[in-house]
Design a protein around this motif. Structure first.
Motif, mmCIF file in Angstrom:
data_model
loop_
_atom_site.group_PDB
_atom_site.id
_atom_site.type_symbol
_atom_site.label_atom_id
_atom_site.label_comp_id
_atom_site.label_asym_id
_atom_site.label_seq_id
_atom_site.Cartn_x
_atom_site.Cartn_y
_atom_site.Cartn_z
ATOM 1 N N LEU A 173 0.815 -1.224 0.000
ATOM 2 C CA LEU A 173 0.000 0.000 0.000
ATOM 3 C C LEU A 173 0.845 1.268 0.000
ATOM 4 O O LEU A 173 0.319 2.368 0.114
ATOM 5 N N ARG A 174 2.142 1.149 -0.143
ATOM 6 C CA ARG A 174 3.025 2.323 -0.098
ATOM 7 C C ARG A 174 2.713 3.318 -1.219
ATOM 8 O O ARG A 174 3.010 4.489 -1.106
ATOM 9 N N ASN A 175 2.104 2.848 -2.298
ATOM 10 C CA ASN A 175 1.757 3.754 -3.404
ATOM 11 C C ASN A 175 0.684 4.764 -2.983
ATOM 12 O O ASN A 175 0.410 5.708 -3.698
ATOM 13 N N LEU A 176 0.095 4.583 -1.807
ATOM 14 C CA LEU A 176 -0.925 5.512 -1.326
ATOM 15 C C LEU A 176 -0.328 6.711 -0.585
ATOM 16 O O LEU A 176 -1.045 7.632 -0.219
ATOM 17 N N TYR A 177 0.993 6.721 -0.365
ATOM 18 C CA TYR A 177 1.637 7.846 0.323
ATOM 19 C C TYR A 177 1.262 9.153 -0.367
ATOM 20 O O TYR A 177 1.267 9.241 -1.584
ATOM 21 N N GLY A 178 0.905 10.125 0.405
ATOM 22 C CA GLY A 178 0.534 11.428 -0.134
ATOM 23 C C GLY A 178 -0.940 11.544 -0.476
ATOM 24 O O GLY A 178 -1.413 12.616 -0.813
#
Length: 78
Positions: free
Chosen positions: A22-27
């Motif tokens: 889920l790191r692509n959800l940062y920001g």
């Protein structure tokens, strides 16, 4: 809106870490609902399981199952 359920720890600094996928959800903007375990309720459940084991002690099969359940319970405890 998309709902994602996950379990994670909240750091002492108040940070919530997302799992690697889920790191692509940062920001991104997100709304959160936190579901926290109630330690009092957890102890009540454990007491109820132990009381049930005592009430059903006559069955050797049940005793073995309860021992396995108690081991699993202890491993699950934080």
């Amino acid at each position: 809106m998309q709902a994602i359920e996950l379990e994670t720890k909240i750091s002492l600094e108040g940070h919530i870490v997302l799992p690697e996928p889920l790191r692509n959800l940062y920001g991104s903007h997100a709304r959160m609902i936190l579901l926290l375990e109630d330690p009092v309720q957890e102890k009540k459940h454990q007491h109820n399981l132990l009381a049930l084991r005592g009430a059903m002690k006559d069955s050797t099969d049940f005793d073995e199952a309860m021992r396995d359940m108690e081991k699993a319970w202890q491993q699950w405890q934080p």
